[in-house]
Design a protein around this motif. Structure first.
Motif, PDB file in Angstrom:
ATOM      1  N   UNK A 268       3.566   8.401   0.421  1.00  0.00           N
ATOM      2  CA  UNK A 268       4.715   7.585   0.084  1.00  0.00           C
ATOM      3  C   UNK A 268       4.223   6.282  -0.538  1.00  0.00           C
ATOM      4  N   UNK A 269       4.813   5.975  -1.699  1.00  0.00           N
ATOM      5  CA  UNK A 269       4.518   4.712  -2.350  1.00  0.00           C
ATOM      6  C   UNK A 269       5.837   3.977  -2.549  1.00  0.00           C
ATOM      7  N   UNK A 270       5.797   2.889  -3.302  1.00  0.00           N
ATOM      8  CA  UNK A 270       7.021   2.115  -3.525  1.00  0.00           C
ATOM      9  C   UNK A 270       8.036   2.896  -4.336  1.00  0.00           C
ATOM     10  N   UNK A 271       7.522   3.847  -5.150  1.00  0.00           N
ATOM     11  CA  UNK A 271       8.458   4.494  -6.074  1.00  0.00           C
ATOM     12  C   UNK A 271       8.502   6.002  -5.990  1.00  0.00           C
ATOM     13  N   UNK A 272       7.607   6.604  -5.216  1.00  0.00           N
ATOM     14  CA  UNK A 272       7.639   8.057  -5.213  1.00  0.00           C
ATOM     15  C   UNK A 272       7.143   8.639  -3.905  1.00  0.00           C
ATOM     16  N   UNK A 273       7.520   9.897  -3.742  1.00  0.00           N
ATOM     17  CA  UNK A 273       7.072  10.688  -2.608  1.00  0.00           C
ATOM     18  C   UNK A 273       6.357  11.914  -3.162  1.00  0.00           C
ATOM     19  N   UNK A 274       5.293  12.304  -2.515  1.00  0.00           N
ATOM     20  CA  UNK A 274       4.567  13.497  -2.912  1.00  0.00           C
ATOM     21  C   UNK A 274       4.306  14.369  -1.697  1.00  0.00           C
ATOM     22  N   UNK A 275       4.336  15.670  -1.925  1.00  0.00           N
ATOM     23  CA  UNK A 275       4.116  16.626  -0.845  1.00  0.00           C
ATOM     24  C   UNK A 275       3.202  17.744  -1.316  1.00  0.00           C
ATOM     25  N   UNK A 276       2.429  18.254  -0.381  1.00  0.00           N
ATOM     26  CA  UNK A 276       1.699  19.482  -0.650  1.00  0.00           C
ATOM     27  C   UNK A 276       2.701  20.630  -0.749  1.00  0.00           C
ATOM     28  N   UNK A 277       2.382  21.613  -1.551  1.00  0.00           N
ATOM     29  CA  UNK A 277       3.290  22.754  -1.721  1.00  0.00           C
ATOM     30  C   UNK A 277       3.586  23.428  -0.391  1.00  0.00           C
TER      31      UNK A 277
ATOM     32  N   UNK B 152       0.829  -1.196   0.000  1.00  0.00           N
ATOM     33  CA  UNK B 152       0.000   0.000   0.000  1.00  0.00           C
ATOM     34  C   UNK B 152       0.865   1.248   0.000  1.00  0.00           C
ATOM     35  N   UNK B 153       0.342   2.298  -0.632  1.00  0.00           N
ATOM     36  CA  UNK B 153       0.932   3.575  -0.306  1.00  0.00           C
ATOM     37  C   UNK B 153       0.137   4.181   0.836  1.00  0.00           C
ATOM     38  N   UNK B 154       0.818   4.991   1.616  1.00  0.00           N
ATOM     39  CA  UNK B 154       0.252   5.606   2.802  1.00  0.00           C
ATOM     40  C   UNK B 154       0.301   7.118   2.637  1.00  0.00           C
ATOM     41  N   UNK B 155      -0.754   7.772   3.005  1.00  0.00           N
ATOM     42  CA  UNK B 155      -0.823   9.227   2.915  1.00  0.00           C
ATOM     43  C   UNK B 155      -1.035   9.849   4.275  1.00  0.00           C
ATOM     44  N   UNK B 156      -0.590  11.075   4.401  1.00  0.00           N
ATOM     45  CA  UNK B 156      -0.876  11.919   5.565  1.00  0.00           C
ATOM     46  C   UNK B 156      -1.788  13.059   5.130  1.00  0.00           C
ATOM     47  N   UNK B 157      -2.788  13.303   5.952  1.00  0.00           N
ATOM     48  CA  UNK B 157      -3.674  14.447   5.786  1.00  0.00           C
ATOM     49  C   UNK B 157      -3.689  15.214   7.100  1.00  0.00           C
ATOM     50  N   UNK B 158      -4.215  16.414   7.051  1.00  0.00           N
ATOM     51  CA  UNK B 158      -4.396  17.181   8.289  1.00  0.00           C
ATOM     52  C   UNK B 158      -5.681  17.978   8.194  1.00  0.00           C
ATOM     53  N   UNK B 159      -6.221  18.275   9.360  1.00  0.00           N
ATOM     54  CA  UNK B 159      -7.458  19.049   9.412  1.00  0.00           C
ATOM     55  C   UNK B 159      -7.381  20.036  10.548  1.00  0.00           C
ATOM     56  N   UNK B 160      -7.436  21.306  10.188  1.00  0.00           N
ATOM     57  CA  UNK B 160      -7.460  22.378  11.170  1.00  0.00           C
ATOM     58  C   UNK B 160      -8.911  22.699  11.509  1.00  0.00           C
ATOM     59  N   UNK B 161      -9.156  23.292  12.671  1.00  0.00           N
ATOM     60  CA  UNK B 161     -10.539  23.611  13.068  1.00  0.00           C
ATOM     61  C   UNK B 161     -11.240  24.467  12.023  1.00  0.00           C
ATOM     62  N   UNK B 162     -12.421  24.044  11.648  1.00  0.00           N
ATOM     63  CA  UNK B 162     -13.216  24.806  10.692  1.00  0.00           C
ATOM     64  C   UNK B 162     -12.782  24.678   9.247  1.00  0.00           C
ATOM     65  N   UNK B 163     -11.801  23.833   8.993  1.00  0.00           N
ATOM     66  CA  UNK B 163     -11.302  23.676   7.624  1.00  0.00           C
ATOM     67  C   UNK B 163     -11.474  22.241   7.148  1.00  0.00           C
ATOM     68  N   UNK B 164     -11.401  22.077   5.827  1.00  0.00           N
ATOM     69  CA  UNK B 164     -11.510  20.750   5.250  1.00  0.00           C
ATOM     70  C   UNK B 164     -10.199  19.990   5.439  1.00  0.00           C
ATOM     71  N   UNK B 165     -10.322  18.682   5.486  1.00  0.00           N
ATOM     72  CA  UNK B 165      -9.124  17.855   5.586  1.00  0.00           C
ATOM     73  C   UNK B 165      -8.294  18.024   4.310  1.00  0.00           C
TER      74      UNK B 165
END
Length: 123
Positions: A51-60, A32-45
């Motif tokens: 991270x997957x087997x071959x790549x990493x992705x990040x929010x700007x 599996x690839x695994x993702x991180x999300x975050x949610x601040x009060x009053x905002x959308x997640x």
């Protein structure tokens, strides 16, 4: 039943660091690839990183400050967060099991979620 458990959150001053962990069980973690999300009060997640087997992705908003990694032997994904800012304050969640047809950066496409860990950055 797939289980994801986050830990490592806390209170830190701006400019500080934290390392979050996401421990997974009851599924073939390395497949599996695994993702991180975050949610601040009053905002959308919102997407943070993936991270997957071959790549990493990040929010700007976290590029250059956060680093995602995984230890398949420990079934754990880490999110190293450096140079934290007050706007990073949120509950952080890890997610797995993206359903077909959904994009990895959309929170509503995942089958499995942890309970979340609070990160608070003071100014």
């Amino acid at each position: 039943q797939v289980q994801l458990v986050e830990s490592g959150g806390g209170l830190v001053q701006a400019g500080g660091s934290l390392r979050l962990s996401c421990a997974a069980s009851k599924f073939t973690f390395s497949s599996y690839f695994i993702s991180w999300f975050r949610q601040a009060p009053g905002k959308e997640r919102e997407f943070v990183s993936r991270i997957s087997a071959r790549r990493l992705d990040y929010a700007d908003s976290v590029k250059g400050r956060f680093t995602i990694s995984r230890d398949n032997a420990r079934n754990t994904v880490y999110l190293q967060m450096n140079n934290l800012k007050p706007e990073d304050t949120a509950v952080y969640y890890c997610a797995a099991g993206l359903r077909e047809g959904h994009y990895y950066y959309n929170y509503d496409g995942y089958n499995y979620w942890g309970q979340g860990t609070q990160v608070t950055v003071s100014s």
